[in-house]
Write a protein that holds these residues in place. Structure first.
Motif, PDB file in Angstrom:
ATOM      1  N   PHE A  34      10.441  60.280  54.464  1.00 37.89           N
ATOM      2  CA  PHE A  34      10.859  61.121  55.583  1.00 37.89           C
ATOM      3  C   PHE A  34      12.294  60.790  55.969  1.00 37.89           C
ATOM      4  CE2 PHE A  34       6.260  61.014  56.059  1.00 37.89           C
ATOM      5  CZ  PHE A  34       5.948  62.339  56.338  1.00 37.89           C
ATOM      6  N   SER A  35      12.979  61.808  56.467  1.00 42.45           N
ATOM      7  CA  SER A  35      14.256  61.630  57.144  1.00 42.45           C
ATOM      8  C   SER A  35      14.013  61.867  58.624  1.00 42.45           C
ATOM      9  CB  SER A  35      15.294  62.616  56.594  1.00 42.45           C
ATOM     10  OG  SER A  35      16.472  62.575  57.374  1.00 42.45           O
ATOM     11  N   ILE A  36      14.329  60.857  59.446  1.00 41.04           N
ATOM     12  CA  ILE A  36      14.111  60.954  60.888  1.00 41.04           C
ATOM     13  C   ILE A  36      15.470  61.032  61.561  1.00 41.04           C
ATOM     14  CG2 ILE A  36      13.046  59.882  62.903  1.00 41.04           C
ATOM     15  CD1 ILE A  36      11.211  58.351  60.980  1.00 41.04           C
ATOM     16  N   HIS A  37      15.707  62.086  62.302  1.00 41.79           N
ATOM     17  CA  HIS A  37      17.005  62.314  62.911  1.00 41.79           C
ATOM     18  C   HIS A  37      17.048  61.721  64.321  1.00 41.79           C
ATOM     19  CE1 HIS A  37      17.438  64.889  59.485  1.00 41.79           C
ATOM     20  NE2 HIS A  37      16.447  65.673  59.880  1.00 41.79           N
ATOM     21  N   THR A  38      18.251  61.514  64.809  1.00 43.70           N
ATOM     22  CA  THR A  38      18.422  60.839  66.098  1.00 43.70           C
ATOM     23  C   THR A  38      17.874  61.639  67.268  1.00 43.70           C
ATOM     24  OG1 THR A  38      20.661  61.775  66.233  1.00 43.70           O
ATOM     25  CG2 THR A  38      20.438  59.556  65.314  1.00 43.70           C
ATOM     26  N   ASP A  39      17.686  62.965  67.110  1.00 40.04           N
ATOM     27  CA  ASP A  39      17.122  63.768  68.187  1.00 40.04           C
ATOM     28  C   ASP A  39      15.602  63.851  68.129  1.00 40.04           C
ATOM     29  OD1 ASP A  39      16.791  65.320  65.955  1.00 40.04           O
ATOM     30  OD2 ASP A  39      17.802  67.098  66.752  1.00 40.04           O
ATOM     31  N   GLY A  40      14.977  63.135  67.197  1.00 38.31           N
ATOM     32  CA  GLY A  40      13.528  63.128  67.075  1.00 38.31           C
ATOM     33  C   GLY A  40      12.986  64.124  66.068  1.00 38.31           C
ATOM     34  N   SER A  41      13.792  65.053  65.606  1.00 34.66           N
ATOM     35  CA  SER A  41      13.341  65.956  64.547  1.00 34.66           C
ATOM     36  C   SER A  41      13.282  65.176  63.234  1.00 34.66           C
ATOM     37  CB  SER A  41      14.274  67.156  64.428  1.00 34.66           C
ATOM     38  OG  SER A  41      15.577  66.744  64.068  1.00 34.66           O
ATOM     39  N   TYR A  42      12.567  65.712  62.276  1.00 41.16           N
ATOM     40  CA  TYR A  42      12.400  64.988  61.027  1.00 41.16           C
ATOM     41  C   TYR A  42      12.188  65.963  59.884  1.00 41.16           C
ATOM     42  CZ  TYR A  42       7.381  65.853  61.652  1.00 41.16           C
ATOM     43  OH  TYR A  42       6.154  66.443  61.815  1.00 41.16           O
ATOM     44  N   SER A  43      12.291  65.433  58.664  1.00 39.25           N
ATOM     45  CA  SER A  43      12.085  66.231  57.464  1.00 39.25           C
ATOM     46  C   SER A  43      11.272  65.428  56.469  1.00 39.25           C
ATOM     47  CB  SER A  43      13.422  66.630  56.826  1.00 39.25           C
ATOM     48  OG  SER A  43      14.188  67.428  57.697  1.00 39.25           O
ATOM     49  N   ASP A  44      10.398  66.119  55.758  1.00 40.87           N
ATOM     50  CA  ASP A  44       9.646  65.541  54.642  1.00 40.87           C
ATOM     51  C   ASP A  44      10.490  65.751  53.392  1.00 40.87           C
ATOM     52  OD1 ASP A  44       7.903  64.869  52.638  1.00 40.87           O
ATOM     53  OD2 ASP A  44       6.200  65.960  53.458  1.00 40.87           O
ATOM     54  N   LEU A  45      10.973  64.640  52.809  1.00 39.13           N
ATOM     55  CA  LEU A  45      11.948  64.744  51.725  1.00 39.13           C
ATOM     56  C   LEU A  45      11.347  64.703  50.325  1.00 39.13           C
ATOM     57  CD1 LEU A  45      14.774  62.387  53.048  1.00 39.13           C
ATOM     58  CD2 LEU A  45      14.519  64.856  53.367  1.00 39.13           C
ATOM     59  N   ALA A  46      10.292  63.917  50.133  1.00 37.51           N
ATOM     60  CA  ALA A  46       9.769  63.748  48.772  1.00 37.51           C
ATOM     61  C   ALA A  46       8.316  63.333  48.823  1.00 37.51           C
ATOM     62  CB  ALA A  46      10.592  62.708  48.012  1.00 37.51           C
ATOM     63  N   ILE A  81      11.640  69.444  53.870  1.00 29.86           N
ATOM     64  CA  ILE A  81      10.759  70.276  54.681  1.00 29.86           C
ATOM     65  C   ILE A  81      10.953  69.855  56.126  1.00 29.86           C
ATOM     66  CG2 ILE A  81       8.396  71.040  55.059  1.00 29.86           C
ATOM     67  CD1 ILE A  81       7.746  69.993  52.239  1.00 29.86           C
ATOM     68  N   GLY A  82      11.625  70.684  56.908  1.00 27.85           N
ATOM     69  CA  GLY A  82      11.956  70.318  58.271  1.00 27.85           C
ATOM     70  C   GLY A  82      10.793  70.459  59.227  1.00 27.85           C
ATOM     71  N   SER A  83      10.825  69.649  60.289  1.00 22.40           N
ATOM     72  CA  SER A  83       9.777  69.758  61.308  1.00 22.40           C
ATOM     73  C   SER A  83       9.829  71.088  62.028  1.00 22.40           C
ATOM     74  CB  SER A  83       9.911  68.611  62.315  1.00 22.40           C
ATOM     75  OG  SER A  83      11.223  68.566  62.879  1.00 22.40           O
ATOM     76  N   ASP A  84      10.937  71.837  61.890  1.00 21.57           N
ATOM     77  CA  ASP A  84      11.036  73.177  62.465  1.00 21.57           C
ATOM     78  C   ASP A  84      10.484  74.239  61.524  1.00 21.57           C
ATOM     79  OD1 ASP A  84      12.960  73.020  60.513  1.00 21.57           O
ATOM     80  OD2 ASP A  84      14.626  73.691  61.770  1.00 21.57           O
ATOM     81  N   GLY A  85       9.867  73.825  60.411  1.00 23.54           N
ATOM     82  CA  GLY A  85       9.270  74.779  59.490  1.00 23.54           C
ATOM     83  C   GLY A  85      10.263  75.460  58.580  1.00 23.54           C
ATOM     84  N   ARG A 112       4.801  76.707  58.759  1.00 25.13           N
ATOM     85  CA  ARG A 112       4.838  75.475  59.537  1.00 25.13           C
ATOM     86  C   ARG A 112       4.899  74.280  58.594  1.00 25.13           C
ATOM     87  NH1 ARG A 112       0.432  74.304  62.002  1.00 25.13           N
ATOM     88  NH2 ARG A 112      -0.940  75.719  60.841  1.00 25.13           N
ATOM     89  N   ILE A 113       5.408  73.169  59.109  1.00 29.04           N
ATOM     90  CA  ILE A 113       5.565  71.987  58.269  1.00 29.04           C
ATOM     91  C   ILE A 113       4.226  71.520  57.728  1.00 29.04           C
ATOM     92  CG2 ILE A 113       5.494  70.425  60.271  1.00 29.04           C
ATOM     93  CD1 ILE A 113       7.384  68.564  58.680  1.00 29.04           C
ATOM     94  N   GLU A 114       3.146  71.653  58.528  1.00 30.74           N
ATOM     95  CA  GLU A 114       1.836  71.230  58.054  1.00 30.74           C
ATOM     96  C   GLU A 114       1.398  72.047  56.848  1.00 30.74           C
ATOM     97  OE1 GLU A 114       2.339  70.299  62.318  1.00 30.74           O
ATOM     98  OE2 GLU A 114       2.504  72.150  61.158  1.00 30.74           O
ATOM     99  N   GLU A 115       1.829  73.301  56.788  1.00 26.97           N
ATOM    100  CA  GLU A 115       1.491  74.153  55.644  1.00 26.97           C
ATOM    101  C   GLU A 115       2.397  73.849  54.451  1.00 26.97           C
ATOM    102  OE1 GLU A 115       0.046  77.977  58.333  1.00 26.97           O
ATOM    103  OE2 GLU A 115       2.144  77.759  57.752  1.00 26.97           O
ATOM    104  N   PHE A 116       3.688  73.667  54.711  1.00 29.52           N
ATOM    105  CA  PHE A 116       4.616  73.383  53.621  1.00 29.52           C
ATOM    106  C   PHE A 116       4.356  72.014  52.992  1.00 29.52           C
ATOM    107  CE2 PHE A 116       7.727  76.489  55.662  1.00 29.52           C
ATOM    108  CZ  PHE A 116       7.528  77.448  54.682  1.00 29.52           C
ATOM    109  N   GLU A 117       3.858  71.052  53.776  1.00 24.34           N
ATOM    110  CA  GLU A 117       3.627  69.709  53.242  1.00 24.34           C
ATOM    111  C   GLU A 117       2.532  69.690  52.180  1.00 24.34           C
ATOM    112  OE1 GLU A 117       4.867  66.156  56.161  1.00 24.34           O
ATOM    113  OE2 GLU A 117       3.077  67.226  56.791  1.00 24.34           O
TER     114      GLU A 117
END
Length: 795
Positions: free
Chosen positions: A390-402, A77-81, A63-68
């Motif tokens: 963070f990268s925030i996508h137009t559909d509400g998903s996001y990624s932790d980039l750095a 690190i995507g919000s989809d894990g 999960r993203i909380e674990e990968f972060e």
């Protein structure tokens, strides 16, 4: 960015609950209370009750909380894990200042990669070349240079606070200038033709921007106003006024209208070229910290703060050599956030699309957005107070980039290869984009790599197979292990092995700590990684034992039952064992029973294994421990002492982790109690006799009519000293008597004492028959009684 100090907190990861729960329960030992303590421990963790872990364990991250908790370098690190390739952050320079409030990038081809930084503490403007070399262009005694912008004329414009001035600087200057040597093109204290009553005027400049005609727009605060400066005609006008406290940020929409975000009511204004404003959006929070405009015209706004209160405290600042102290609130500032005991309660990002209702695109309760920038697939968001991008996508998903090595990412400038990022605490400049970073893992040729959090196995462990989720592709897994909590910081440090490829199975040496690394090929993706491991078994430990003769532990007594005995452990010395504050070390209540013996002990197992206990008994002079009880699971036991001969004994408690291990792998730990005495046999009273009544003495002369009967006896016990003796006349109250010599410290004591006879109706001593009863106690409250008759007429 070398992979050192991995993890957001600097501490290694513990196991998942199914491996960690035994630690929470290891001291819950009292019957009935053990389940309550266990449930309390689980409730405090906010988790349900699984089976206790035994044997091989699995450490899994998906999960993203674990990968972060790990460190990405060129990995999103995507919000989809899922881990995917992404932009990398490369540190360009660490400045002498604590804050890099603003960044501007050179547009000249011959100066490609050159950045201009506005800093605070100290307040300077720096020119930084692509190779990280810096030169100071401007220095000020104010708090900070808040904004720096490159003008269409090639000059550099820098705004300072809290004096509210904008200076024009030469971008290619060979040496630095100060306030006295720099040209002032805008001064808030001189607006509206009032240069005397400056204490009520705005002094805070939060943002600046140029329009297509080269005019400079200045966002100010106290109250919020946008000024327009015609640099060619040296003319300044109040372009847009508002009753908001501050105008915090400026941007331009696709139609050439100015966008302004405020602090106070959290408003986003759209201002046409004539200065007429329209409220485009009223945010739920009090401050707009960032604005960005997408390629399709969508306006993005980030808000923070509670409208009911200002979460940021006043910040005292010393200005000038005169030592004048002023206090002001810098909305959304890093200084104020650091001085505050409460963060601004997270951030929300809204998408404002024409002819559609505002849509909450993203929110986070821990991170605060300081800057937004449009990207092809949505937004880039700079945040604090963990230094994340963070990268925030137009559909509400996001990624932790750095994960930057700074607390806040607060400023950015767009360059052809990506972005230049300025940070606070500490003040650094990063280059961020689709490129090999040249640091850390990239030294091994890894353009896109992710290092996990550090696993703490709790003990030395053997590593097994690596499990990667199906659907993952284009990756390689590496591992390293060690026996210190953090990985090595350089090649000379000791404690961790080198990275080694894990082709299905971990080849790193045994150790307590493990870290894995995923290196992604172009288009590679990883959705979940697990590592099997088997901790080397540690022997259980029995920490303390107490034996209490004369007590029986069972159910708590109901009101009115016999007296109870409190059974607690001896206070541990600093060098002795220590127990957790919420462990089962508080005294328990046992019923008083002179024929029983209660043993209570404390034990733990560092591996969290289930334990069973064997009790052994050995008497004085014996050399063999004899089994008293085997296979106990609770940590308290009572037995019948009357079945054993009186004398001295010791108890041995043996703890075994056999329930959690196969035959031959179980280990034990033991402790022996102090010597205790077992005495259930009452003393023997002998030689009880009475003599002839004699006149009682009144001082030195006999008392007429008062008579005493002399009484004597001996009390003897086979196991312990005589405690005390008493007598009763004619079934009356018991009266304590001293032994001959006064001290009761021997197994045999002699007693000789007078018993006053009661007075008759005539006031004289009653010369009738009397009954004298005596009783003697040993040290363990075993009691013997005897009686003697005093015949009538005895004189």
């Amino acid at each position: 960015m070398a992979f050192t100090n991995v993890g957001s907190t600097g501490k290694s990861s513990r196991l998942s609950l199914r491996m960690n729960l035994p630690r929470a329960l290891k001291l819950a030992s009292i019957p009935r209370l053990s389940s309550l303590l266990a449930m309390a421990a689980i409730a405090s963790l906010g988790m349900s009750v699984p089976a206790l872990a035994q044997g091989t364990k699995l450490w899994r991250q998906s999960r993203i909380e674990e990968f972060e908790k790990g460190t990405p370098e060129g990995v999103a690190i995507g919000s989809d894990g899922r881990l995917r390739g992404g932009p990398a952050a490369t540190e360009v320079i660490t400045t002498p200042s604590s804050f890099v409030w603003s960044v501007a990038a050179s547009r000249d081809s011959d100066k490609a990669g050159t950045a201009y930084l506005a800093t605070g503490s100290p307040a300077t403007v720096l020119r930084v070349t692509q190779d990280g070399k810096s030169a100071k262009l401007f220095e000020s005694k104010t708090l900070a240079v808040q904004v720096v912008r490159l003008g269409p004329d090639g000059a550099l414009y820098a705004a300072t606070i809290p004096d509210g001035k904008v200076y024009r600087l030469k971008a290619d200057a060979a040496k630095a200038v100060d306030e006295a040597g720099a040209e002032v093109v805008f001064d808030l204290n001189k607006q509206d033709g009032d240069e005397k009553k400056t204490e009520s005027k705005s002094r805070y400049i939060w943002d600046m921007s140029f329009d297509s005609a080269g005019r400079l727009y200045v966002a100010t605060g106290g109250p919020g106003t946008v000024y327009r400066v015609d640099l060619k005609q040296n003319k300044t006008e109040a372009f847009f006024r508002t009753d908001e406290a501050h105008i915090r940020v400026l941007a331009w929409d696709k139609s050439g209208n100015l966008l302004a975000g405020s602090d106070g009511s959290g408003l986003v204004y759209r201002i046409d070229p004539q200065g007429k404003g329209y409220v485009l959006f009223s945010a739920p929070r009090r401050e707009i910290t960032a604005l960005a405009v997408g390629a399709d015209g969508t306006v993005y706004a980030a808000d923070v703060g509670d409208k009911a209160r200002n979460p940021l405290p006043q910040l005292p600042v010393q200005v000038g050599s005169g030592g004048i102290t002023i206090s002001f609130v810098n909305p959304g500032s890093v200084q104020a956030a650091n001085a505050s005991t409460a963060l601004p309660e997270g951030t929300e990002v809204y998408a404002l699309t024409p002819n559609a209702a505002p849509r909450k695109l993203w929110s986070d309760k821990d991170d605060v957005v300081y800057q937004l920038a449009a990207a092809p697939d949505g937004l880039i968001a700079l945040t604090g107070n963990r230094g994340r991008i963070f990268s925030i996508h137009t559909d509400g998903s996001y990624s932790d980039l750095a994960h930057l090595e700074a607390q806040q990412a607060v400023s950015l400038a767009t360059v052809p290869e990506g972005w230049l990022i300025g940070t606070a605490n500490t003040g650094k400049l990063y280059r961020f984009g689709e490129q090999v970073s040249g640091q850390g893992l990239a030294k091994q040729g890894d353009a896109h790599a992710y290092a996990s959090d550090v696993l703490d196995a709790g003990a030395t462990a053997r590593w097994g197979r690596v499990e990667v989720d199906p659907g993952s592709h284009g990756y390689k897994i590496w591992t390293r292990s060690g026996n210190v909590e953090q990985p090595v910081r350089s090649a000379k440090d000791w404690g961790w092995s080198d990275w080694q490829p894990a082709d299905g199975k971990v080849t790193s040496p045994v150790g307590r700590y493990l870290q894995w690394k995923a290196v992604l090929d172009s288009g590679g993706e990883v959705s979940g990684v697990g590592v099997n491991f088997l901790p080397v078994n540690s022997a259980p430990a029995v920490d303390d034992v107490v034996v209490v003769p004369g007590a029986r532990f069972s159910q708590p007594p109901a009101p009115g039952q016999q007296a109870t005995v409190s059974i607690g452990f001896t206070a541990a010395t600093p060098s002795g064992p220590s127990f957790e504050a919420n462990s089962a070390t508080q005294p328990i209540q046992a019923q008083k029973d002179r024929t029983a013996v209660t043993v209570r002990w404390a034990a733990h197992d560092d591996d969290g294994d289930d334990l069973t206990y064997d009790l052994m008994l050995r008497g004085d002079g014996e050399h063999v421990w004899r089994v008293l009880k085997k296979g106990l699971t609770e940590k308290v036991y009572s037995f019948d002492g009357s079945a054993l001969p009186d004398g001295g004994y010791q108890v041995r408690v043996v703890a075994s982790d056999a329930p959690s291990h196969g035959p031959g792998d179980a280990l034990t730990g033991a402790i022996e109690s102090e010597r205790f005495e077992l005495d259930t046999t009452p003393p023997v009273i002998s030689g009880l006799q009475v003599g002839a009544a004699v006149a009682a003495a009144c001082g030195t002369v006999p008392c007429p009519g008062k008579m005493n009967v002399p009484v004597g006896f001996a009390a003897q016990d086979a196991a312990s000293a005589i405690g005390h003796a008493e007598y009763s006349l004619d079934a009356g109250p018991w009266q304590y008597v001293e032994p001959v010599g006064g001290l009761s410290d021997s197994r045999e004591e002699h007693y000789s004492f007078p018993v006053p006879l009661p007075a008759g109706p005539d006031g004289k001593a009653d010369n009738g028959e009397h009954l004298i009863t005596v009783r003697a106690y040993d040290r363990h409250d075993n009691m013997a009684t005897a009686k003697v008759i005093v015949p009538a007429g005895v004189k």
